[in-house]
Design an enzyme around this catalytic site. Structure first.
Site, PDB file in Angstrom:
ATOM      1  CB  CYS A 115      -0.925   0.017   1.210  1.00  0.00           C
ATOM      2  SG  CYS A 115      -2.003  -1.393   1.263  1.00  0.00           S
ATOM      3  CG  HIS A 258      -3.251   3.337   2.201  1.00  0.00           C
ATOM      4  ND1 HIS A 258      -3.845   2.959   1.017  1.00  0.00           N
ATOM      5  CD2 HIS A 258      -3.183   2.209   2.969  1.00  0.00           C
ATOM      6  CE1 HIS A 258      -4.109   1.667   1.046  1.00  0.00           C
ATOM      7  NE2 HIS A 258      -3.717   1.196   2.224  1.00  0.00           N
ATOM      8  CG  ASN A 288      -6.687  -1.141   1.238  1.00  0.00           C
ATOM      9  OD1 ASN A 288      -5.987  -0.634   0.348  1.00  0.00           O
ATOM     10  ND2 ASN A 288      -6.178  -1.711   2.306  1.00  0.00           N
TER      11      ASN A 288
HETATM   12  N1  ACO Z   1     -18.118  -8.954   9.174  1.00  0.00           N
HETATM   13  C1  ACO Z   1     -18.488  -9.252  10.433  1.00  0.00           C
HETATM   14  N2  ACO Z   1     -17.616  -9.560  11.395  1.00  0.00           N
HETATM   15  C2  ACO Z   1     -16.305  -9.556  11.075  1.00  0.00           C
HETATM   16  C3  ACO Z   1     -15.852  -9.245   9.788  1.00  0.00           C
HETATM   17  C4  ACO Z   1     -16.815  -8.949   8.822  1.00  0.00           C
HETATM   18  N3  ACO Z   1     -16.499  -8.644   7.552  1.00  0.00           N
HETATM   19  N4  ACO Z   1     -14.510  -9.319   9.767  1.00  0.00           N
HETATM   20  C5  ACO Z   1     -14.112  -9.639  11.008  1.00  0.00           C
HETATM   21  N5  ACO Z   1     -15.212  -9.798  11.809  1.00  0.00           N
HETATM   22  C6  ACO Z   1     -15.244 -10.171  13.205  1.00  0.00           C
HETATM   23  C7  ACO Z   1     -14.010 -10.923  13.648  1.00  0.00           C
HETATM   24  O1  ACO Z   1     -14.166 -12.304  13.348  1.00  0.00           O
HETATM   25  C8  ACO Z   1     -13.992 -10.661  15.121  1.00  0.00           C
HETATM   26  O2  ACO Z   1     -14.891 -11.514  15.752  1.00  0.00           O
HETATM   27  P1  ACO Z   1     -14.487 -12.239  17.137  1.00  0.00           P
HETATM   28  O3  ACO Z   1     -14.262 -11.108  18.105  1.00  0.00           O
HETATM   29  O4  ACO Z   1     -15.665 -13.078  17.428  1.00  0.00           O
HETATM   30  O5  ACO Z   1     -13.231 -12.983  16.827  1.00  0.00           O
HETATM   31  C9  ACO Z   1     -14.554  -9.246  15.242  1.00  0.00           C
HETATM   32  O6  ACO Z   1     -15.243  -8.986  13.999  1.00  0.00           O
HETATM   33  C10 ACO Z   1     -13.486  -8.166  15.447  1.00  0.00           C
HETATM   34  O7  ACO Z   1     -12.410  -8.448  14.558  1.00  0.00           O
HETATM   35  P2  ACO Z   1     -11.146  -7.515  14.477  1.00  0.00           P
HETATM   36  O8  ACO Z   1     -10.181  -8.103  13.505  1.00  0.00           O
HETATM   37  O9  ACO Z   1     -10.666  -7.182  15.850  1.00  0.00           O
HETATM   38  O10 ACO Z   1     -11.803  -6.195  13.851  1.00  0.00           O
HETATM   39  P3  ACO Z   1     -11.186  -4.784  13.742  1.00  0.00           P
HETATM   40  O11 ACO Z   1     -12.012  -3.807  14.444  1.00  0.00           O
HETATM   41  O12 ACO Z   1      -9.710  -4.771  14.020  1.00  0.00           O
HETATM   42  O13 ACO Z   1     -11.384  -4.481  12.166  1.00  0.00           O
HETATM   43  C11 ACO Z   1     -10.059  -4.467  10.166  1.00  0.00           C
HETATM   44  C12 ACO Z   1     -10.772  -5.330  11.228  1.00  0.00           C
HETATM   45  C13 ACO Z   1     -11.107  -3.652   9.466  1.00  0.00           C
HETATM   46  C14 ACO Z   1      -9.358  -5.410   9.201  1.00  0.00           C
HETATM   47  C15 ACO Z   1      -9.021  -3.544  10.855  1.00  0.00           C
HETATM   48  O14 ACO Z   1      -8.290  -4.276  11.803  1.00  0.00           O
HETATM   49  C16 ACO Z   1      -8.085  -2.859   9.904  1.00  0.00           C
HETATM   50  O15 ACO Z   1      -8.480  -2.054   9.102  1.00  0.00           O
HETATM   51  N6  ACO Z   1      -6.763  -3.116  10.024  1.00  0.00           N
HETATM   52  C17 ACO Z   1      -5.727  -2.439   9.251  1.00  0.00           C
HETATM   53  C18 ACO Z   1      -5.670  -2.909   7.830  1.00  0.00           C
HETATM   54  C19 ACO Z   1      -4.501  -2.252   7.101  1.00  0.00           C
HETATM   55  O16 ACO Z   1      -4.182  -1.094   7.287  1.00  0.00           O
HETATM   56  N7  ACO Z   1      -3.811  -3.027   6.268  1.00  0.00           N
HETATM   57  C20 ACO Z   1      -2.621  -2.524   5.620  1.00  0.00           C
HETATM   58  C21 ACO Z   1      -2.863  -2.093   4.267  1.00  0.00           C
HETATM   59  S1  ACO Z   1      -3.516  -3.375   3.229  1.00  0.00           S
HETATM   60  C22 ACO Z   1      -2.233  -3.826   2.099  1.00  0.00           C
HETATM   61  O17 ACO Z   1      -1.070  -3.548   2.265  1.00  0.00           O
HETATM   62  C23 ACO Z   1      -2.707  -4.639   0.881  1.00  0.00           C
END
Ligand code: ACO
Length: 331
Positions: A115, A258, A288
Site C-alpha cells: 500500500c 492511504h 482499499n
Molecule cells: N463482518 C463481520 N464480522 C467480522 C468481519 C466482517 N467482515 N470481519 C471480522 N469480523 C469479526 C471478527 O471475526 C472478530 O470476531 P471475534 O471477536 O468473534 O473474533 C470481530 O469482527 C473483530 O475483529 P477484528 O479483527 O478485531 O476487527 P477490527 O475492528 O480490528 O477491524 C479491520 C478489522 C477492518 C481489518 C481492521 O483491523 C483494519 O483495518 N486493520 C488495518 C488494515 C490495514 O491497514 N492493512 C494494511 C494495508 S492493506 C495492504 O497492504 C494490501
C-alpha cells in the site's frame, strides 16, 4: 539539484460496483459491521467483462495524468509502476504500460511496497528528477486486488477494490523553488512480514496442482495488529515530513492518506490536530485499493477543486511488509 513537481494527475476505476449488500450474500457479514469498522460502502472490481488487467487500468490512469500535465507519451523518460498484482511475474507491468501508451524507450520498472508503493514511487521519481537524471517520470499505483482476495474470508474480502492512479513527476521550471515535492520519508520493518502476506505462488512455495485451490494463494492479514502499528507509524512518518519541510501541521491544507480504514485515517488527523474537513476520504466508494488509493484520491480531490495550485498536501501510507512512508508536496 533540480526541483521536482507533480505536474499532472489521473485515475481510472472499473465500472463494476461490489456493494456491502452483495458481500452480505457471499459471507457472514453485514453492511452495519463493514461501515462501522472500516467506512467502506462499496468498491470497484475488474470483473470478467472488463478484462484489461492491471496494465489496462494503469495505462488509462497514466494517459489521464499525461494529458493533465500537458505532456505527450514521448516526453516520458521513466515509468515506475507500484503494484503487488502485476499482470505477469515477467515482464513488468511498466513494459506493458510503455507499449499501451506509445512511450518511446524509457527506464521501465515495477516496485513492490504494497500500500506504500505509490509513496515509494514518488520518492524515487523525485530523486531521479532532482539529480537531473530525468525530466519527466510517470509514477502509477495500480492494483487488481480482487484477483488475490479470498471471497470466503470475511476478515479481508470486504476491504479490497481495484483501480489505478498516476502522477507525472517533472523538473520544475526555473524560479519555482517553493512548489513541488517538499519532503519524503520511507521506512519499513520486515519483522512484521507475516502480518500481511500471500503464502503461496512465489518461488519459495510455488503453486502446485495440490495447493492451487487453497486459501494460501490469497491475501492473509492480521488486521488488528496492523491497525495498531499503522496508527503509530503513519503518525510518525507524517510528523517527520512536515518537520523536514520546516512546516507545522497547521500549514497542511489537506491530508490525502492511504485509504485502508476510516478509523485509521481519523486517528491520523486527530494526532496531527488536523480537523476532519482537511482529511480527504473516498474509502466509502472504493475500499482499499492498496498502492492506487493515494493517487486516485489525489486526482479526485484535484478534479473536484478540493485541492488546487498552491495547496500543501500530505500523503501518508502503510502496508504489507510492513512498509510505510509519507510525502509532503505543494501543488
Ligand atoms: N463482518 C463481520 N464480522 C467480522 C468481519 C466482517 N467482515 N470481519 C471480522 N469480523 C469479526 C471478527 O471475526 C472478530 O470476531 P471475534 O471477536 O468473534 O473474533 C470481530 O469482527 C473483530 O475483529 P477484528 O479483527 O478485531 O476487527 P477490527 O475492528 O480490528 O477491524 C479491520 C478489522 C477492518 C481489518 C481492521 O483491523 C483494519 O483495518 N486493520 C488495518 C488494515 C490495514 O491497514 N492493512 C494494511 C494495508 S492493506 C495492504 O497492504 C494490501
Amino acid at each position: 539539484m533540480y526541483n521536482a513537481i507533480i505536474k499532472g494527475t489521473g485515475h481510472f476505476t472499473p465500472e463494476h460496483v461490489l456493494t456491502n449488500a452483495d458481500l452480505e450474500r457471499m459471507v457472514d457479514t453485514s453492511d452495519e459491521w463493514i461501515v462501522t469498522r472500516t467506512g467502506i460502502r462499496e468498491r470497484r472490481t475488474l470483473n470478467g467483462t472488463e478484462n484489461i488487467g492491471g496494465s489496462g487500468m494503469a495505462s488509462r490512469a497514466s494517459a489521464a495524468a499525461l494529458e493533465d500535465a500537458g505532456l505527450e507519451p514521448k516526453d516520458v523518460e521513466a515509468i515506475i509502476i507500484a503494484t503487488v498484482t502485476p499482470d505477469f511475474r515477467l515482464p513488468s507491468t511498466a513494459t506493458l504500460v510503455q507499449q499501451n501508451l506509445g512511450v518511446g524507450r524509457a527506464a521501465l520498472m515495477d516496485i513492490v511496497a504494497a500500500c506504500t508503493g505509490f509513496i515509494y514511487g514518488v520518492a524515487i521519481a523525485r530523486s531521479f528528477v532532482m539529480t537531473g537524471m530525468y525530466k519527466n517520470v510517470l509514477v502509477c499505483g495500480v492494483e487488481h486486488l480482487t484477483s488475490i482476495t479470498n471471497y470466503e474470508d470475511r476478515n479481508t474480502c470486504v476491504l479490497f477494490g481495484d483501480g489505478a492512479g498516476a502522477v507525472v513527476v517533472s523538473r520544475a521550471i526555473e524560479g519555482n523553488g517553493n512548489s513541488g515535492i517538499l519532503s519524503t520519508y520511507l521506512s519499513g520493518d520486515g519483522q512484521y512480514k507475516d502480518l500481511l502476506h500471500i503464502p503461496l505462488g512465489g518461488s519459495r512455495n510455488p503453486l502446485t496442482p495440490e495447493n492451487a485451490n487453497s486459501a494460501g494463494r490469497h491475501i492473509y492479514m492480521d488486521g488488528r495488529e496492523i491497525f495498531k502499528l499503522a496508527v503509530k507509524e503513519m503518525g510518525d512518518a507524517a510528523e517527520r515530513v512536515i518537520a523536514d519541510a520546516g512546516m507545522k501541521s497547521s500549514d497542511v491544507d489537506m491530508i490525502i492518506p492511504h485509504q485502508a480504514n476510516n478509523r485509521i485515517i481519523q486517528a491520523l488527523g486527530k494526532r496531527l490536530k488536523i480537523e476532519p474537513e482537511r482529511v480527504y476520504i473516498n474509502i466509502d466508494r472504493f475500499g482499499n485499493t492498496s498502492s492506487a488509493s493515494v493517487p486516485i484520491a489525489l486526482d479526485e480531490a484535484k478534479r473536484n477543486g478540493i485541492v488546487g495550485e498552491g495547496s500543501v498536501v500530505l500523503s501518508v501510507a502503510f502496508g504489507g511488509g510492513l512498509v510505510w512512508g509519507a510525502v509532503l508536496y505543494r501543488l
